[in-house]
Design a protein around this motif. Sequence first.
Motif, PDB file in Angstrom:
ATOM      1  N   UNK A 120       0.868  -1.175   0.000  1.00 59.06           N
ATOM      2  CA  UNK A 120       0.000   0.000   0.000  1.00 59.06           C
ATOM      3  C   UNK A 120       0.906   1.226   0.000  1.00 59.06           C
ATOM      4  N   UNK A 121       1.015   1.878  -1.144  1.00 59.37           N
ATOM      5  CA  UNK A 121       2.020   2.923  -1.340  1.00 59.37           C
ATOM      6  C   UNK A 121       1.839   4.093  -0.372  1.00 59.37           C
ATOM      7  N   UNK A 122       0.585   4.464  -0.125  1.00 61.62           N
ATOM      8  CA  UNK A 122       0.327   5.600   0.761  1.00 61.62           C
ATOM      9  C   UNK A 122       0.174   5.178   2.229  1.00 61.62           C
ATOM     10  N   UNK A 123       0.432   3.913   2.502  1.00 58.85           N
ATOM     11  CA  UNK A 123       0.326   3.438   3.875  1.00 58.85           C
ATOM     12  C   UNK A 123      -1.104   3.218   4.331  1.00 58.85           C
ATOM     13  N   UNK A 124      -2.020   3.051   3.367  1.00 60.41           N
ATOM     14  CA  UNK A 124      -3.422   2.803   3.721  1.00 60.41           C
ATOM     15  C   UNK A 124      -3.584   1.347   4.162  1.00 60.41           C
ATOM     16  N   UNK A 125      -4.172   1.172   5.309  1.00 58.49           N
ATOM     17  CA  UNK A 125      -4.362  -0.125   5.944  1.00 58.49           C
ATOM     18  C   UNK A 125      -5.168  -1.055   5.019  1.00 58.49           C
ATOM     19  N   UNK A 126      -4.660  -2.278   4.798  1.00 57.78           N
ATOM     20  CA  UNK A 126      -5.403  -3.255   3.990  1.00 57.78           C
ATOM     21  C   UNK A 126      -6.812  -3.468   4.532  1.00 57.78           C
ATOM     22  N   UNK A 127      -6.957  -3.374   5.852  1.00 61.12           N
ATOM     23  CA  UNK A 127      -8.239  -3.635   6.467  1.00 61.12           C
ATOM     24  C   UNK A 127      -9.303  -2.606   6.136  1.00 61.12           C
ATOM     25  N   UNK A 128      -8.898  -1.464   5.594  1.00 62.98           N
ATOM     26  CA  UNK A 128      -9.857  -0.407   5.265  1.00 62.98           C
ATOM     27  C   UNK A 128     -10.291  -0.437   3.805  1.00 62.98           C
ATOM     28  N   UNK A 129      -9.664  -1.290   3.005  1.00 66.26           N
ATOM     29  CA  UNK A 129      -9.974  -1.345   1.573  1.00 66.26           C
ATOM     30  C   UNK A 129     -11.196  -2.251   1.362  1.00 66.26           C
ATOM     31  N   UNK A 130     -12.224  -1.774   0.666  1.00 65.10           N
ATOM     32  CA  UNK A 130     -13.484  -2.523   0.596  1.00 65.10           C
ATOM     33  C   UNK A 130     -13.395  -3.856  -0.131  1.00 65.10           C
ATOM     34  N   UNK A 131     -12.581  -3.925  -1.169  1.00 65.57           N
ATOM     35  CA  UNK A 131     -12.385  -5.212  -1.846  1.00 65.57           C
ATOM     36  C   UNK A 131     -10.999  -5.222  -2.475  1.00 65.57           C
ATOM     37  N   UNK A 132     -10.389  -6.389  -2.447  1.00 67.66           N
ATOM     38  CA  UNK A 132      -9.078  -6.580  -3.057  1.00 67.66           C
ATOM     39  C   UNK A 132      -8.905  -8.071  -3.313  1.00 67.66           C
ATOM     40  N   UNK A 133      -8.560  -8.416  -4.539  1.00 64.89           N
ATOM     41  CA  UNK A 133      -8.416  -9.828  -4.876  1.00 64.89           C
ATOM     42  C   UNK A 133      -7.270 -10.029  -5.845  1.00 64.89           C
TER      43      UNK A 133
END
Length: 203
Positions: A120-133
């Motif tokens: 996460x380039x900007x340091x955004x927590x994976x847990x806050x991303x609504x979907x990722x696959x």
Amino acid sequence: MAINLQKGQRINLTKENGTTLSQACVGINWGAIEKKSFFGGTSKEAVDLDGSCILYDSNKNATEVIYFGNLKSRNGAVKHSGDDLTGDVNGDDGLDNEVITVDFANLDPAVEHVAMVLHSYRGQDFGTIPFASIRIYEGTPTNVREVFAKYDIANDKSFSGHVSMVMGVFYKRNGEWKFNAIGDPTSDKKLEQTVQTVQQKYL
């Protein structure tokens, strides 16, 4: 038929007709973060995830890193589609935001491990991303012929609080390529750190 990979699961890169997959794409799809405002409205925050590919030799030394700043390996066997800076702002469009293509037949013979990692380039927590696959498929970034496997990272609570992960490692055994679905978050903040983490823990 695609399978949902579980952590630690290893698969042979064999197609339904029995032939071995010589080229695979690893596609990453993710969404923007929806934020609620104080007055009840919502806004979208762009998410910049970066898929990268690390090549290692038999001595576990990293020989090349393919990422948004280096879009192909020296011999062209590994290619990156380019940097996506936002994710799907308007909801899941079903398309991959970044794709890494691996041509196993043309890899440098010295390469024995091909690791796929995500940051996460900007340091955004994976847990806050609504979907990722993540999905592995035969074809090209614009022509998905057969989805070989799919791995959902958005619904795993273990990623919460992390900004880096090891997606999986292709590895060569007796001349054949296989895939290890790792799916582990790491404490790393930078790609350079993950290069070492993979070397130490996953090869």
